[in-house]
Design a protein around this motif. Structure first.
Motif, PDB file in Angstrom:
ATOM      1  N   THR A 570       0.944  -1.202   0.057  1.00 39.68           N
ATOM      2  CA  THR A 570      -0.046   0.112   0.166  1.00 39.68           C
ATOM      3  C   THR A 570       0.916   1.321   0.014  1.00 39.68           C
ATOM      4  N   VAL A 571       1.968   1.334   0.757  1.00 36.02           N
ATOM      5  CA  VAL A 571       2.784   2.322   0.729  1.00 36.02           C
ATOM      6  C   VAL A 571       3.540   2.479  -0.585  1.00 36.02           C
ATOM      7  N   ALA A 572       3.951   1.416  -1.273  1.00 34.18           N
ATOM      8  CA  ALA A 572       4.700   1.494  -2.508  1.00 34.18           C
ATOM      9  C   ALA A 572       3.649   1.889  -3.576  1.00 34.18           C
ATOM     10  N   VAL A 573       2.317   1.950  -3.611  1.00 29.69           N
ATOM     11  CA  VAL A 573       1.428   2.361  -4.621  1.00 29.69           C
ATOM     12  C   VAL A 573       0.878   3.725  -4.212  1.00 29.69           C
ATOM     13  N   PHE A 574       0.602   3.647  -3.011  1.00 28.75           N
ATOM     14  CA  PHE A 574      -0.424   5.277  -2.643  1.00 28.75           C
ATOM     15  C   PHE A 574       0.480   6.072  -2.327  1.00 28.75           C
ATOM     16  N   GLN A 575       1.625   5.894  -1.588  1.00 30.54           N
ATOM     17  CA  GLN A 575       2.404   6.926  -1.103  1.00 30.54           C
ATOM     18  C   GLN A 575       3.570   7.013  -2.117  1.00 30.54           C
ATOM     19  N   GLN A 576       4.277   6.344  -2.563  1.00 32.64           N
ATOM     20  CA  GLN A 576       5.451   6.236  -3.522  1.00 32.64           C
ATOM     21  C   GLN A 576       5.004   6.290  -5.020  1.00 32.64           C
ATOM     22  N   HIS A 578       4.193   4.064  -7.033  1.00 30.22           N
ATOM     23  CA  HIS A 578       4.563   2.839  -8.078  1.00 30.22           C
ATOM     24  C   HIS A 578       3.087   2.277  -8.454  1.00 30.22           C
ATOM     25  N   LEU A 579       3.116   2.137  -9.865  1.00 25.79           N
ATOM     26  CA  LEU A 579       1.897   1.470 -10.463  1.00 25.79           C
ATOM     27  C   LEU A 579       0.592   2.343 -10.104  1.00 25.79           C
ATOM     28  N   ALA A 580       0.713   3.542  -9.542  1.00 27.62           N
ATOM     29  CA  ALA A 580      -0.462   4.301  -9.099  1.00 27.62           C
ATOM     30  C   ALA A 580      -1.543   4.254 -10.390  1.00 27.62           C
ATOM     31  N   ASP A 581      -1.334   4.299 -11.697  1.00 25.80           N
ATOM     32  CA  ASP A 581      -2.125   4.458 -12.692  1.00 25.80           C
ATOM     33  C   ASP A 581      -2.984   3.345 -12.928  1.00 25.80           C
ATOM     34  N   LEU A 582      -2.714   2.155 -12.416  1.00 24.96           N
ATOM     35  CA  LEU A 582      -3.346   0.888 -12.560  1.00 24.96           C
ATOM     36  C   LEU A 582      -4.586   1.059 -11.450  1.00 24.96           C
ATOM     37  N   VAL A 583      -4.513   1.821 -10.477  1.00 22.61           N
ATOM     38  CA  VAL A 583      -5.514   1.864  -9.517  1.00 22.61           C
ATOM     39  C   VAL A 583      -6.221   3.275  -9.824  1.00 22.61           C
ATOM     40  N   GLY A 584      -5.962   4.027 -10.777  1.00 20.66           N
ATOM     41  CA  GLY A 584      -6.536   5.206 -10.957  1.00 20.66           C
ATOM     42  C   GLY A 584      -6.260   6.368  -9.928  1.00 20.66           C
ATOM     43  N   LEU A 585      -4.998   6.351  -9.375  1.00 20.21           N
ATOM     44  CA  LEU A 585      -4.676   7.433  -8.221  1.00 20.21           C
ATOM     45  C   LEU A 585      -3.917   8.533  -9.172  1.00 20.21           C
ATOM     46  N   ASP A 586      -4.467   9.640  -9.025  1.00 20.90           N
ATOM     47  CA  ASP A 586      -3.996  10.999  -9.609  1.00 20.90           C
ATOM     48  C   ASP A 586      -2.630  11.469  -8.850  1.00 20.90           C
ATOM     49  N   THR A 587      -2.779  11.324  -7.546  1.00 23.84           N
ATOM     50  CA  THR A 587      -1.543  11.962  -6.962  1.00 23.84           C
ATOM     51  C   THR A 587      -1.240  11.240  -5.648  1.00 23.84           C
ATOM     52  N   PRO A 588       0.045  10.567  -5.728  1.00 18.06           N
ATOM     53  CA  PRO A 588       0.529   9.933  -4.423  1.00 18.06           C
ATOM     54  C   PRO A 588       0.375  10.870  -3.261  1.00 18.06           C
ATOM     55  N   GLY A 589       0.581  10.312  -2.081  1.00 14.73           N
ATOM     56  CA  GLY A 589       0.732  10.866  -0.870  1.00 14.73           C
ATOM     57  C   GLY A 589       0.681  10.140   0.396  1.00 14.73           C
ATOM     58  N   PRO A 590       0.651  10.831   1.474  1.00 16.64           N
ATOM     59  CA  PRO A 590       0.809   9.951   2.692  1.00 16.64           C
ATOM     60  C   PRO A 590      -0.622   9.007   2.814  1.00 16.64           C
ATOM     61  N   LEU A 591      -0.487   8.075   3.460  1.00 17.16           N
ATOM     62  CA  LEU A 591      -1.648   7.184   3.680  1.00 17.16           C
ATOM     63  C   LEU A 591      -2.645   7.978   4.607  1.00 17.16           C
ATOM     64  N   VAL A 592      -3.817   7.805   4.756  1.00 19.44           N
ATOM     65  CA  VAL A 592      -4.747   8.470   5.445  1.00 19.44           C
ATOM     66  C   VAL A 592      -4.532   7.930   7.002  1.00 19.44           C
ATOM     67  N   SER A 593      -4.471   8.834   7.953  1.00 19.59           N
ATOM     68  CA  SER A 593      -3.854   8.400   9.291  1.00 19.59           C
ATOM     69  C   SER A 593      -4.712   7.066   9.903  1.00 19.59           C
ATOM     70  N   PHE A 594      -5.745   7.134   9.465  1.00 19.51           N
ATOM     71  CA  PHE A 594      -6.662   5.888  10.232  1.00 19.51           C
ATOM     72  C   PHE A 594      -6.369   4.559   9.493  1.00 19.51           C
ATOM     73  N   ILE A 665     -11.252   6.271   0.373  1.00 15.45           N
ATOM     74  CA  ILE A 665     -12.253   4.794  -0.126  1.00 15.45           C
ATOM     75  C   ILE A 665     -11.272   3.936  -0.818  1.00 15.45           C
ATOM     76  N   LYS A 666     -10.444   4.382  -1.825  1.00 17.39           N
ATOM     77  CA  LYS A 666      -9.703   3.773  -2.903  1.00 17.39           C
ATOM     78  C   LYS A 666      -8.730   2.989  -2.317  1.00 17.39           C
ATOM     79  N   SER A 667      -7.974   3.631  -1.286  1.00 15.81           N
ATOM     80  CA  SER A 667      -7.111   3.139  -0.487  1.00 15.81           C
ATOM     81  C   SER A 667      -7.393   2.188   0.523  1.00 15.81           C
ATOM     82  N   MET A 668      -8.609   2.281   1.010  1.00 13.90           N
ATOM     83  CA  MET A 668      -8.993   1.321   1.970  1.00 13.90           C
ATOM     84  C   MET A 668      -9.403  -0.017   1.317  1.00 13.90           C
ATOM     85  N   GLY A 669     -10.158  -0.033   0.117  1.00 15.08           N
ATOM     86  CA  GLY A 669     -10.433  -1.132  -0.884  1.00 15.08           C
ATOM     87  C   GLY A 669      -9.301  -1.815  -1.313  1.00 15.08           C
TER      88      GLY A 669
END
Length: 734
Positions: A570-576, A578-594, A665-669
């Motif tokens: 999850t860190v590799a995809v949503f924060q760093q 990597h392969l963010a386009d595959l999940v439709g993520l526009d802008t990587p960033g820190p993970l939601v705190s909870f 929600i995307k990162s949770m799923g």
């Protein structure tokens, strides 16, 4: 417990019309209650005991005009220097006046009066103050705010309303229905019967409907965050389908072994239902345990999801037997129906059971894993270790507009502000100076301002706003960096350390950025404690269920491997990125705190599901005389197909939420889908049987004194089966 559930299952089947009618009445009643009592969703991440929350409470008490939601309208002129002309100033002043007259707005600040104009004379910021918090702003007020500046846009200006007032509830639409459709296909393939698949799906949907309707009915008296219903829907669908799947699968197996339908359903609920009850209890306990963190919004999320899981369990052990009674032998493929007795009574003639086929993929996989157990364990550990490598780099923050979907109003405003003024203007801080007298406050404000201005990474400090009685002042602080930047977090701590020594006044730092930092820090501090609580709970519960020391320890270590690898991916995809386009993520960033603490709670329960459904059959065969090696192979062979289907269903349901635009929600799923995949296929179905084979008989060792102290919950129905076999002999398993 197994005997009680056996009676409940038979009773539900025999009184199936009454049971179905009761659940239908409950569903309709709660649906009507939800339609009439539903309240607004909240997005106020309150944090009792933190400095930022104390500052907000102080503002609400002494400076209510500044405690409502805020908005920022970013304005971009057609050309550089246009704001210096009389015509440009007239356009912006007209826009500010228009904003001030919007419904729910108490005032809008002229940017020329406070210097909110970029040096190149092309950008300006209009601050808008609402009378109520963001949760209380109506849809009509929000729509009117989004439409402000239409006349300026007609003249070639860019106008982008933004701010916390635009925080919207994520909408659940058709994209996640893809996951449900895939789950339905998995059920059809697993059962080979449209009736069995449809009945299982119907049972789960009724449970979800009851749970969600009850949740929305309570939303008028309980502050539900916008993500709480989404989380409840995710889990309710996933576990609802899985729990019904497990009971239906055992019912079909009982029919094939020659039992009449009511006896088959009774034993299915008594055995698989016991596992469902235990598995559901672990999920509920883990989610309800989020309350120990003492964060209100997280507690509500956990309790909401736990309530939905509870409903799913109740539906599985009561409504599912009733639906099985309606379906009868049609839950089986056509080619097997002739071997099942047609009667409903316990005295119906039993057909000869079919010879068990041990050439299936599950048995072949189990034999291969146990044969090459050492290489399997080493490869599994190495692979999960590599996946977990990014985990130490994990950063946590509350979401901000900079990670909102491209094209959304919040993102458009954020990008325009960043373009014209820099990232710090998107995450301004607020410093509250409160004294017992107006004189004390007015004397402290210049000193506080000077100290903050000398702090590293501060771009500007806005002039103070005073409360009507003059005892409270509000200072705006603009950092040089964005709200989720590490330098901004350092700045917050530096400012608090610098201004925390005043004697006659209270100086408190707050604002959305400071609240996010406080939430993240508190959750990070609570994470190890919660993880220890969950791991300790898993060891105790599994020790009670399996009456073993090493099996619970092995299960807990496997859970830790799952969590570490899931965090890493999850860190590799949503924060760093990597392969963010595959999940439709526009802008990587820190993970939601909870996310980490929530993920631990949910994955714990789901991991214990698979552990129970696989290992309980291993123990069942072991206590019936099989060797430890053969019991391991039997448990995997019998459970692999069902657990595979259950895991694919959960992955499909969770994966469907990845298609939502909302990054939270995307990162949770995504994290839940990846976590289930790792735990089911790598840990429970590969490493676990390899370790069980390596341990042999030692896996089931329990000191005598502890065996006497622990109650026998008989989750695999051993006592029930012995009792029933004495009354109604059944042909033995092959």
């Amino acid at each position: 417990m197994a005997t009680l559930l056996y009676r409940l299952g038979r009773g539900s089947m025999r009184r199936r019309r009454l049971v179905a009618a009761i659940w239908l009445v409950v569903l309709v009643g709660l649906g009507l209650a939800a339609a009439t009592l539903r309240g607004p969703m909240a997005d106020n991440f309150t944090m009792p005991g933190t400095e930022s929350q104390r500052a907000l409470d102080l503002l609400a008490e002494q400076f209510p005009a500044a405690s409502g939601a805020t908005g920022t309208i970013a304005v971009k002129a057609p050309a550089d220097g246009a704001l210096g002309s009389p015509q440009g100033q007239a356009v912006v002043k007209e826009l500010a006046q228009e904003a001030a007259t919007l419904p729910g707005v108490v005032g809008a600040v002229d940017p020329f009066q406070v210097g909110a104009v970029s040096p190149d004379g092309r950008y300006a910021l209009v601050q808008v103050q609402f009378a109520t918090g963001a949760d209380e702003v109506t849809d009509a007020q929000r729509d009117a705010y989004e439409q402000v500046g239409s006349r300026a846009e007609a003249q070639g200006w860019e106008v982008a309303p933004g701010g916390e007032v635009l925080s919207a509830v994520p909408e659940v639409g058709s994209t996640e229905a893809i996951g449900v459709a895939i789950a339905a296909i998995v059920l059809v393939v697993t059962f080979g019967s449209l009736v069995a698949a449809g009945m299982t799906m119907l049972n789960a949907l009724i449970g979800v409907g009851v749970g969600m309707a009850g949740l929305f009915a309570l939303s008028s008296v309980v502050d539900l965050t916008s993500t709480a219903p989404i989380l409840a829907l995710m889990l309710g669908l996933a576990v609802g389908i899985d729990y019904s799947l497990f009971i239906t699968s055992r019912y079909r197996q009982n029919l094939i072994e020659g039992l009449p339908p009511d006896e088959a359903v009774g034993r299915a609920v008594g055995t698989a239902g016991s596992a469902v009850l235990f598995a559901g209890a672990t999920v509920v306990i883990a989610l309800a345990g989020l309350a120990v963190v003492n964060i209100p919004f997280l507690t509500v999320m956990g309790l909401a999801a736990a309530a939905t899981v509870t409903v799913a369990v109740l539906v599985a052990i009561t409504l599912q037997p009733a639906l099985l009674g309606f379906a009868g032998r049609r839950v089986l493929p056509r080619r097997l129906r002739s071997s099942v007795p047609a009667g409903d009574g316990a005295d119906a003639g039993a057909a000869a059971p079919a010879t068990e086929d041990r050439s299936g993929l599950g048995f072949r996989w189990a034999r291969a894993v146990t044969r090459f157990r050492i290489p399997v364990i080493l490869v599994g550990l190495l692979g999960l270790g590599l996946l977990a490598l990014p985990t130490p780099d994990m950063r946590l923050a509350l979401p901000d507009a900079g990670t909102a979907p491209v094209g959304s109003p919040a993102r458009a405003s954020n990008d325009l502000i960043t373009e014209g003024f820099g990232p710090g203007f998107t995450g301004r801080l607020a410093v509250v100076v409160a004294g017992d007298t107006p004189q004390a406050t007015s004397a402290a404000v210049p000193q506080v301002t000077a100290l903050i201005q000398r702090t590293e990474n501060v771009l500007a400090v806005a002039p103070p706003q005073l409360s009507p009685d003059g005892r409270t002042a509000l200072l705006g602080v603009v950092p040089k960096t964005g709200p989720t930047d590490e330098a901004t977090e350092t700045l917050v701590n530096d400012v608090r350390a610098t201004v925390g020594e005043f004697r006659d006044v209270d100086v408190l730092l707050t604002g959305a950025t400071a609240i996010g930092i406080d939430v993240s820090e508190k959750l990070s501090d609570a994470l190890p404690v919660y993880l220890l609580l969950v791991v300790g709970l898993s060891v105790l519960l599994l020790m009670l269920v399996f009456r073993s020391l090493l099996v619970p320890v092995k299960a807990a270590l496997g859970f830790l491997l799952t969590v570490a690898a899931t965090f890493g991916i999850t860190v590799a995809v949503f924060q760093q990125g990597h392969l963010a386009d595959l999940v439709g993520l526009d802008t990587p960033g820190p993970l939601v705190s909870f996310l980490p603490i929530l993920l631990i709670g949910i994955l714990f329960g789901l991991a214990m599901d698979y552990e129970v459904f696989l290992v309980s059959r291993m123990r069942e065969d072991f206590v019936h005389g099989d060797t430890a090696q053969q019991a391991t192979i039997n448990g995997m062979g019998h459970g692999a197909r069902v657990v595979t289907a259950a895991a694919l269903i959960m992955i499909s349901v969770f994966g469907g939420f990845v298609f939502l635009d909302d990054p939270v929600i995307k990162s949770m799923g995504f994290a839940l889908a990846i976590g289930v995949a790792i735990d089911a296929f790598v840990v429970r179905m590969t490493i676990v049987p390899a370790v069980m084979s390596l341990l042999g008989r030692a896996a089931w060792w329990l000191p005598r004194w502890l065996a006497r102290a622990l109650p026998n919950v008989d989750i695999e129905g051993e006592g029930l089966r012995a009792h029933l076999d004495e009354k109604t002999p059944v042909a033995p398993r092959a």
